[in-house]
Enzyme design. Structure first.
Site, PDB file in Angstrom:
ATOM      1  N   ARG A 124     -19.107   1.919  44.387  1.00  0.00           N
ATOM      2  CA  ARG A 124     -19.567   0.575  43.978  1.00  0.00           C
ATOM      3  C   ARG A 124     -19.093   0.201  42.586  1.00  0.00           C
ATOM      4  NH1 ARG A 124     -24.282   2.149  46.685  1.00  0.00           N
ATOM      5  NH2 ARG A 124     -24.253   1.228  48.744  1.00  0.00           N
ATOM      6  N   LYS A 146      -7.662 -10.134  38.967  1.00  0.00           N
ATOM      7  CA  LYS A 146      -7.472 -10.214  40.418  1.00  0.00           C
ATOM      8  C   LYS A 146      -6.924  -8.877  40.893  1.00  0.00           C
ATOM      9  CE  LYS A 146      -5.896 -14.907  41.355  1.00  0.00           C
ATOM     10  NZ  LYS A 146      -4.838 -15.580  42.129  1.00  0.00           N
ATOM     11  N   GLU A 188       7.893 -15.665  35.272  1.00  0.00           N
ATOM     12  CA  GLU A 188       6.483 -15.994  34.998  1.00  0.00           C
ATOM     13  C   GLU A 188       6.346 -16.579  33.590  1.00  0.00           C
ATOM     14  OE1 GLU A 188       4.588 -15.888  37.529  1.00  0.00           O
ATOM     15  OE2 GLU A 188       5.418 -14.321  38.817  1.00  0.00           O
ATOM     16  N   LYS A 230      -2.228 -17.142  29.713  1.00  0.00           N
ATOM     17  CA  LYS A 230      -2.895 -16.685  30.947  1.00  0.00           C
ATOM     18  C   LYS A 230      -4.380 -16.459  30.696  1.00  0.00           C
ATOM     19  CE  LYS A 230      -3.307 -14.343  35.065  1.00  0.00           C
ATOM     20  NZ  LYS A 230      -2.708 -13.612  36.146  1.00  0.00           N
ATOM     21  N   GLU A 240     -10.790 -18.661  40.143  1.00  0.00           N
ATOM     22  CA  GLU A 240      -9.867 -19.606  40.789  1.00  0.00           C
ATOM     23  C   GLU A 240     -10.561 -20.630  41.670  1.00  0.00           C
ATOM     24  OE1 GLU A 240      -6.399 -17.720  42.388  1.00  0.00           O
ATOM     25  OE2 GLU A 240      -5.448 -19.634  42.832  1.00  0.00           O
ATOM     26  N   ARG A 244      -7.608 -22.609  37.441  1.00  0.00           N
ATOM     27  CA  ARG A 244      -6.710 -21.453  37.464  1.00  0.00           C
ATOM     28  C   ARG A 244      -5.519 -21.679  38.382  1.00  0.00           C
ATOM     29  NH1 ARG A 244      -8.503 -15.033  37.628  1.00  0.00           N
ATOM     30  NH2 ARG A 244      -6.408 -14.168  37.788  1.00  0.00           N
ATOM     31  N   ASN A 248      -0.342 -21.419  39.717  1.00  0.00           N
ATOM     32  CA  ASN A 248       0.472 -21.371  40.938  1.00  0.00           C
ATOM     33  C   ASN A 248       1.687 -22.284  40.869  1.00  0.00           C
ATOM     34  OD1 ASN A 248      -0.882 -19.465  42.484  1.00  0.00           O
ATOM     35  ND2 ASN A 248      -2.457 -20.964  43.005  1.00  0.00           N
ATOM     36  N   HIS A 251       4.784 -21.475  42.706  1.00  0.00           N
ATOM     37  CA  HIS A 251       4.473 -20.381  43.623  1.00  0.00           C
ATOM     38  C   HIS A 251       4.277 -20.818  45.065  1.00  0.00           C
ATOM     39  CE1 HIS A 251       4.241 -17.971  40.072  1.00  0.00           C
ATOM     40  NE2 HIS A 251       3.927 -16.889  40.756  1.00  0.00           N
ATOM     41  N   HIS A 255       6.473 -18.763  47.334  1.00  0.00           N
ATOM     42  CA  HIS A 255       5.964 -17.843  48.365  1.00  0.00           C
ATOM     43  C   HIS A 255       6.602 -18.108  49.718  1.00  0.00           C
ATOM     44  CE1 HIS A 255       2.087 -16.957  45.915  1.00  0.00           C
ATOM     45  NE2 HIS A 255       2.984 -16.001  45.739  1.00  0.00           N
ATOM     46  N   HIS A 267      10.446 -11.839  43.902  1.00  0.00           N
ATOM     47  CA  HIS A 267       9.392 -12.798  43.566  1.00  0.00           C
ATOM     48  C   HIS A 267       9.829 -13.750  42.448  1.00  0.00           C
ATOM     49  CE1 HIS A 267       5.322 -14.336  43.095  1.00  0.00           C
ATOM     50  NE2 HIS A 267       5.424 -14.129  41.790  1.00  0.00           N
TER      51      HIS A 267
END
Ligand code: NAD
Ligand code: ZN
Length: 364
Positions: A124, A146, A188, A230, A240, A244, A248, A251, A255, A267
């Site tokens: 946990r 994330k 990025e 960031k 998000e 946030r 993207n 992206h 993607h 990427h």
């Protein structure tokens, strides 16, 4: 060493800091010993980083009298799976790792995402620290909490929001990074330049040659500023739910291109193309000036990233992939467009005709 504080006020998160420096692994060891007491320290890394840095970092921790060990898994995105999670957790159990132990994610985004995921669910949750070794991980994936693993159905489909106790960013690691991996991170950085203040974009424009040469002084500035941008976004919207999403930028189409290539397109390259496409759509929709779109494209090109979609990409595939995006809300796919460089906004979907036109124009 520069310190950047990340302030999060959500119930489960705490303030932590990003420490940025050059060649300061001894200091990292000391800070861990002094400020992060634990009954066991487990470095989690991949098979490439293990030989480059993992074993020497393990020695450094042991020299300080810390009960440290190292776990490694095969390098590559293919390891970001539940199988690796289960393999890692059974090794943690064998070694008696418990909630008083500390995990250290030493590696790129794959190591960081996996270790963070394991740390968030093992018993946990156990504390963990990020020690990012790729440019991508230093400016992006190590910040924001994330964590994720991939499923056969798609990337990052299982994951949690779970913050590290600290992030140690040593620019020395970048010296062994391949040009392709370096460029992934550069893409990025361009993203931050476009979505934040124009001053940063102008700095990037001026420093293109220095960035290509990996000039240390310039990299320090650029990485620090990227981390600030960031973390600033994440502080406003940790989970998000809205703001946030501006991260993207580039992206959504990125993607789709990545997936259409069966992930043979890196990427960073996919995001570079996605950023140009999003800028093109912003022009089509009457927001961005053509001149600013061209500045974005020129910078991307000058940095050594692609600006044209390879002939091998059928447009219909890319459009189909966009329909399958996991960020879709009903029939609408949120898109990050630009009013100006430095002024992004989120829109609930773009006109298919604009999309088609832009993709057509970007064909090699
Ligand atoms: N959590 C987030 O917010 C977030 C954000 C962006 C990306 N990501 C994830 O990050 C992952 C990509 O990260 P990445 O680009 O760092 O990939 P990666 O972790 O696979 O690293 C790329 C390659 O570089 C090697 N490497 C790492 N450090 C090195 C060094 N210092 N010198 C030489 N080689 C080194 C690795 O072994 C690997 O082969 C993806 O899985 C992506 O989903 C997560
Ligand atoms: Zn990205």
């Amino acid at each position: 060493m520069k310190r950047i504080k990340v302030h999060l006020d959500k119930r489960l998160s705490e303030t932590h800091e990003i420490c940025i420096g050059y060649d300061f692994q001894d200091r990292i060891g000391l800070l861990i010993a002094k400020e992060h007491p634990a009954n066991r320290y487990v470095i989690v890394t991949d098979s490439n980083v293990s030989g480059l840095y993992g074993k020497t970092f393990l020695e450094k921790l042991r020299e300080l009298g810390l009960p440290a060990e190292l776990l490694e898994f095969p390098a590559g995105e293919g390891s970001k799976t539940m199988d690796t999670v289960l393999a890692l957790t059974s090794r943690l159990l064998e070694r008696g790792v418990d909630r008083h132990s500390l995990l250290l994610a030493l590696g790129g985004g794959v190591v960081g995402d996996l270790t963070g995921f394991v740390a968030s669910i093992y018993m946990r949750s156990v504390p963990f620290i990020q020690i990012p070794t790729t440019l991508m991980a230093q400016v992006d994936s190590s910040i924001g909490g994330k964590t994720a693993v991939n499923l056969p159905q798609g990337k990052n489909l299982l994951g949690t929001f779970y913050q590290p106790k600290r992030i140690f960013t040593d620019l020395k690691f970048l010296e062994t990074l391949s040009d392709d991996e370096y460029l992934n991170g550069v893409a990025e950085i361009v993203k931050y330049g476009v979505i934040d203040e124009p001053g940063f974009f102008e700095l990037l424009e001026r420093e293109v040659p220095a960035i290509r040469e990996r000039n240390l002084e310039v990299l320090k500035k650029v990485i620090e500023q990227s981390c600030r941008i960031k973390k600033g976004v994440v502080e406003i919207d940790e989970q998000e739910s809205g703001f946030r999403r501006i991260l993207n930028y580039g992206h959504t189409i990125g993607h789709a291109l990545e997936a259409s290539s069966n992930f043979t397109l890196a990427h960073g390259k996919a995001v570079a193309l996605g950023m140009i496409a999003a800028s093109g759509i912003s022009v089509q929709s009457g927001y961005l000036s053509l001149e600013e779109r061209d500045r974005i494209e020129n910078m991307i090109r000058d940095l050594g990233l692609p600006v044209r979609i390879p002939e091998s990409f059928p447009q219909s595939n890319v459009l189909e992939r966009l329909q399958m995006d996991k960020k879709k809300e009903g029939s609408e796919l949120p898109f990050v467009l630009l009013k100006k460089i430095g002024i992004p906004f989120i829109t609930k979907g773009v006109e298919k005709s604009h999309l088609e036109k832009v993709l057509e124009e970007m064909k090699a």
